[in-house]
Write an enzyme that holds these catalytic residues in place. Structure first.
Site, mmCIF file in Angstrom:
data_model
loop_
_atom_site.group_PDB
_atom_site.id
_atom_site.type_symbol
_atom_site.label_atom_id
_atom_site.label_comp_id
_atom_site.label_asym_id
_atom_site.label_seq_id
_atom_site.Cartn_x
_atom_site.Cartn_y
_atom_site.Cartn_z
ATOM 1 N N GLU A 3 11.238 115.836 12.110
ATOM 2 C CA GLU A 3 12.510 116.461 12.493
ATOM 3 C C GLU A 3 13.270 116.931 11.251
ATOM 4 O OE1 GLU A 3 13.605 117.099 15.743
ATOM 5 O OE2 GLU A 3 11.475 116.672 15.891
ATOM 6 N N SER A 27 49.741 158.850 56.670
ATOM 7 C CA SER A 27 50.023 157.955 55.538
ATOM 8 C C SER A 27 50.963 156.820 55.933
ATOM 9 C CB SER A 27 50.680 158.757 54.413
ATOM 10 O OG SER A 27 49.776 159.718 53.951
ATOM 11 N N TYR A 82 11.786 121.589 27.817
ATOM 12 C CA TYR A 82 13.154 121.214 27.475
ATOM 13 C C TYR A 82 14.112 122.097 28.262
ATOM 14 C CZ TYR A 82 11.620 118.374 23.481
ATOM 15 O OH TYR A 82 11.065 117.410 22.680
ATOM 16 N N ARG A 97 26.709 119.544 20.460
ATOM 17 C CA ARG A 97 27.006 120.706 19.613
ATOM 18 C C ARG A 97 27.656 121.850 20.397
ATOM 19 N NH1 ARG A 97 21.010 120.467 17.051
ATOM 20 N NH2 ARG A 97 20.701 119.281 18.960
ATOM 21 N N LYS A 116 25.176 120.765 28.682
ATOM 22 C CA LYS A 116 24.664 121.964 28.011
ATOM 23 C C LYS A 116 23.767 122.783 28.932
ATOM 24 C CE LYS A 116 21.454 121.427 24.795
ATOM 25 N NZ LYS A 116 20.915 121.161 23.459
ATOM 26 N N TYR A 166 45.173 139.923 59.955
ATOM 27 C CA TYR A 166 45.308 138.459 59.915
ATOM 28 C C TYR A 166 46.654 138.055 60.491
ATOM 29 C CZ TYR A 166 45.177 133.789 57.697
ATOM 30 O OH TYR A 166 45.180 132.443 57.453
ATOM 31 N N ARG A 202 34.734 144.604 49.135
ATOM 32 C CA ARG A 202 34.483 143.162 49.289
ATOM 33 C C ARG A 202 33.345 142.944 50.283
ATOM 34 N NH1 ARG A 202 40.050 141.018 50.888
ATOM 35 N NH2 ARG A 202 38.839 139.104 51.197
ATOM 36 N N LYS A 256 37.064 145.400 53.268
ATOM 37 C CA LYS A 256 36.405 144.110 53.494
ATOM 38 C C LYS A 256 35.829 144.060 54.896
ATOM 39 C CE LYS A 256 37.785 140.777 55.525
ATOM 40 N NZ LYS A 256 38.432 139.696 56.251
HETATM 41 C C1 UD1 Z 1 13.940 118.971 19.798
HETATM 42 C C2 UD1 Z 1 12.677 118.443 19.100
HETATM 43 C C3 UD1 Z 1 12.327 119.374 17.944
HETATM 44 C C4 UD1 Z 1 12.145 120.777 18.459
HETATM 45 C C5 UD1 Z 1 13.359 121.266 19.247
HETATM 46 C C6 UD1 Z 1 13.036 122.556 19.964
HETATM 47 C C7 UD1 Z 1 12.657 116.006 19.331
HETATM 48 C C8 UD1 Z 1 12.917 114.719 18.665
HETATM 49 N N1 UD1 Z 1 12.912 117.100 18.624
HETATM 50 O O1 UD1 Z 1 15.024 118.905 18.872
HETATM 51 O O2 UD1 Z 1 11.149 118.920 17.299
HETATM 52 O O3 UD1 Z 1 11.892 121.654 17.362
HETATM 53 O O4 UD1 Z 1 13.708 120.298 20.255
HETATM 54 O O5 UD1 Z 1 14.135 123.090 20.629
HETATM 55 O O6 UD1 Z 1 12.189 116.024 20.444
HETATM 56 N N2 UD1 Z 1 17.217 115.194 25.854
HETATM 57 C C9 UD1 Z 1 17.208 114.226 26.826
HETATM 58 N N3 UD1 Z 1 17.523 112.958 26.477
HETATM 59 C C10 UD1 Z 1 17.829 112.577 25.215
HETATM 60 C C11 UD1 Z 1 17.838 113.589 24.222
HETATM 61 C C12 UD1 Z 1 17.527 114.887 24.570
HETATM 62 O O7 UD1 Z 1 16.927 114.506 27.994
HETATM 63 O O8 UD1 Z 1 18.097 111.391 24.983
HETATM 64 C C13 UD1 Z 1 16.907 116.582 26.241
HETATM 65 C C14 UD1 Z 1 18.057 117.546 26.002
HETATM 66 O O9 UD1 Z 1 18.842 117.695 27.162
HETATM 67 C C15 UD1 Z 1 17.361 118.842 25.633
HETATM 68 C C16 UD1 Z 1 16.019 118.396 25.063
HETATM 69 O O10 UD1 Z 1 15.827 117.049 25.468
HETATM 70 O O11 UD1 Z 1 17.141 119.645 26.779
HETATM 71 C C17 UD1 Z 1 15.979 118.508 23.543
HETATM 72 O O12 UD1 Z 1 16.985 117.690 22.983
HETATM 73 P P1 UD1 Z 1 17.817 118.115 21.697
HETATM 74 O O13 UD1 Z 1 18.713 117.000 21.328
HETATM 75 O O14 UD1 Z 1 18.404 119.449 21.879
HETATM 76 O O15 UD1 Z 1 16.627 118.189 20.616
HETATM 77 P P2 UD1 Z 1 16.572 119.073 19.302
HETATM 78 O O16 UD1 Z 1 17.392 118.435 18.251
HETATM 79 O O17 UD1 Z 1 16.842 120.486 19.611
HETATM 80 CA CA CA Z 2 17.583 121.563 21.415
#
Ligand code: UD1
Ligand code: CA
Length: 454
Positions: A152, A403, A100, A15, A22, A385, A331, A349
């Site tokens: 979800e 000057s 996360y 997104r 991200k 330099y 600098r 600098k």
């Molecule tokens: C997720 C939660 C949701 C919560 C929201 C809060 C799940 C299924 N859903 O949704 O309930 O309200 O976060 O912000 O968990 N990631 C991985 N590997 C993957 C997918 C995602 O490492 O395969 C990581 C992403 O980098 C991110 C985090 O997990 O940092 C959340 O993933 P994202 O896809 O943003 O989940 P949301 O749809 O926001």
């Molecule tokens: Ca998220």
């Protein structure tokens, strides 16, 4: 009781519509992921591991630089699948806290509350009541208020969508139970992903206690999925910084037009005009005034100094009662003594300027040691330099540089010496004398200017 922390950061972040991962997008000058790591470290976990995608080279090199353990999730099959990749990191701890990488403003104190309230065999979910819960997983409860599951957004029916209580994504899980339960997750849902959130229904089925802690600060639980959400969170964060500064005794011309992208320490009675950006570690003593559109990075500003508009100061130390700008550029390695004056279109600098010395107009002074009470005339340039190496210029106390002078380094101007305007100084100038290289002025007899035509 030991605690492992796993940060999920392998998602593609579709997104964001970005070539960068991200979690590497910046909030307040730091990658989102760095915010989460810094918070996680405050909890002193026995183990900290970040789950990253296999194509995220920049995330990996960032984590390597910060000496953080990583595991790779080769395919982004969902948050549950991501956590399963980190199993190895969780075998020797009692509990696992899942964070996360895209929830950057969560506070350590809030996480500690979640950790403290749980009995160690139960599951804890950090939740929030949001006026607009769109996009988040909903906390579904039975008639008696007990949590049944998390649903979800994309899998929710109308009644579930109306629930305002959301999953922050942050969960505390008993390691042993979780390690055996992760394999039971399916992907029969709207996104065909293995949802970490489905662990809740499994816990309920296994008779594991599920508790929630509600976080009252929406910004703490806010996840960044789009650039618009990132911008909103940045403004929120900057609003908090502005409030903190004003509380500390700083006048802000407009609290909405200041950006603090690092650590800013302040004295009192400081004035900051609009559109000033602070980066890295900056300290400003009392009674300093900063004009509009200045950028100050990793620097110290001494008491009572005035920085006029459109000046840039990087990795420099500014003494007390100094004037800088407008349109000055300091600098790295610039050190200004008390009451120094640096005027418009001056670049410094790796230069030390002594007490009360002035470089007021249109000059470049680099790799220079300048004494006290020196006056540098407009348009003076240190030729530091030679195309390969940098050389130093030394200017003694009370020297006067006329000057449009070029000081060809390495060169020394003696104490109290005067350099005539327009000089190209290639050899040292003795103390207390006038040195100049100017040719004799001539008037050409019979010279005719170009014909301006009829
Ligand atoms: C997720 C939660 C949701 C919560 C929201 C809060 C799940 C299924 N859903 O949704 O309930 O309200 O976060 O912000 O968990 N990631 C991985 N590997 C993957 C997918 C995602 O490492 O395969 C990581 C992403 O980098 C991110 C985090 O997990 O940092 C959340 O993933 P994202 O896809 O943003 O989940 P949301 O749809 O926001
Ligand atoms: Ca998220």
């Amino acid at each position: 009781m030991s605690l492992s922390i796993v940060i999920l950061a392998a998602g593609k972040g579709k997104r964001m519509k970005s070539a960068s991962a991200k979690v590497m997008h910046h909030l307040a000058g730091r990658p989102l992921l760095k915010h989460v790591i810094d918070t996680a470290k405050q909890l002193n976990p026995t183990k900290l591991v970040v789950v990253v995608g296999n194509d995220a080279g920049e995330v990996l090199s960032f984590l390597e630089c910060n000496q953080i353990d990583t595991v790779i999730q080769n395919e982004q099959l969902g948050t549950g699948h991501a956590l399963a990749q980190a199993k190895i990191a969780m075998t020797d701890s009692t509990r696992v806290l899942v964070l996360y990488g895209d929830v950057p403003l969560m506070k350590a104190t809030t996480l500690q509350a979640l950790i403290d309230c749980e009995d160690q065999n139960g599951v804890g979910i950090l939740t929030a009541d949001l006026a607009d819960p769109t996009g988040y997983g909903r906390i579904v409860r039975d008639g008696s208020g007990k949590v049944i599951c998390i649903t979800e957004q994309k899998d929710a029916n109308k009644a579930t969508l109306a629930i305002k209580e959301v999953n922050s994504g942050i969960m505390l899980l008993p390691s042993k139970w979780m390690l055996s339960s992760l394999d039971k997750l399916g992907n029969d849902n709207a996104q065909c992903e293995y949802y970490l959130t489905d662990l809740i229904a499994l816990a309920v089925a296994d008779g594991i206690k599920v508790d929630t802690v509600c976080c009252s600060d929406e910004a703490e639980v806010a996840g960044v999925n789009t650039r618009s959400q990132l911008a909103k969170l940045e403004r929120h964060y900057q609003g908090l910084q502005a409030d903190r500064l004003m509380t500390a005794g700083v006048t802000l011309a407009d609290p909405k037009r200041i950006d603090v992208r690092g650590q800013l320490d302040v004295g009192n009675d400081i004035f900051i005009d609009v559109n000033v950006i602070f980066e890295g570690k900056v300290s400003i003593a009392s009674h300093v005034s900063i004009g509009a559109n200045c950028i100050i990075k990793d620097s110290e500003i001494g008491e009572g100094s005035v920085i006029f508009p459109n000046s840039m100061i990087d990795s420099s130390v500014v003494g007390a009662s100094v004037n800088i700008g407008p349109f000055a550029r300091l600098r790295p390695g610039t050190v200004l003594g008390e009451k120094a004056k640096i005027g418009n279109f001056v670049e410094l600098k790796n230069t030390r300027v002594g007490v009360g010395s002035k470089v007021n107009h249109l000059s470049y002074i680099g790799d220079t040691d300048m004494g006290e009470g020196v006056n540098i005339g407009a348009g003076t340039i240190t030729c530091n330099y030679d195309g390969v190496n940098k050389h130093r210029t030394v200017i003694g106390d009370n020297a006067f540089i006329g000057s449009d002078t070029q000081l060809v380094a390495p060169v020394t101007v003696g104490e109290g010496s005067t350099i005539g305007a327009g000089t190209t100084l290639r050899k040292d100038a003795p103390a207390g004398q006038l040195t100049l290289t100017k040719g004799v002025q001539q008037t050409v007899e019979g010279w005719k200017g170009p014909d301006k035509g009829k």
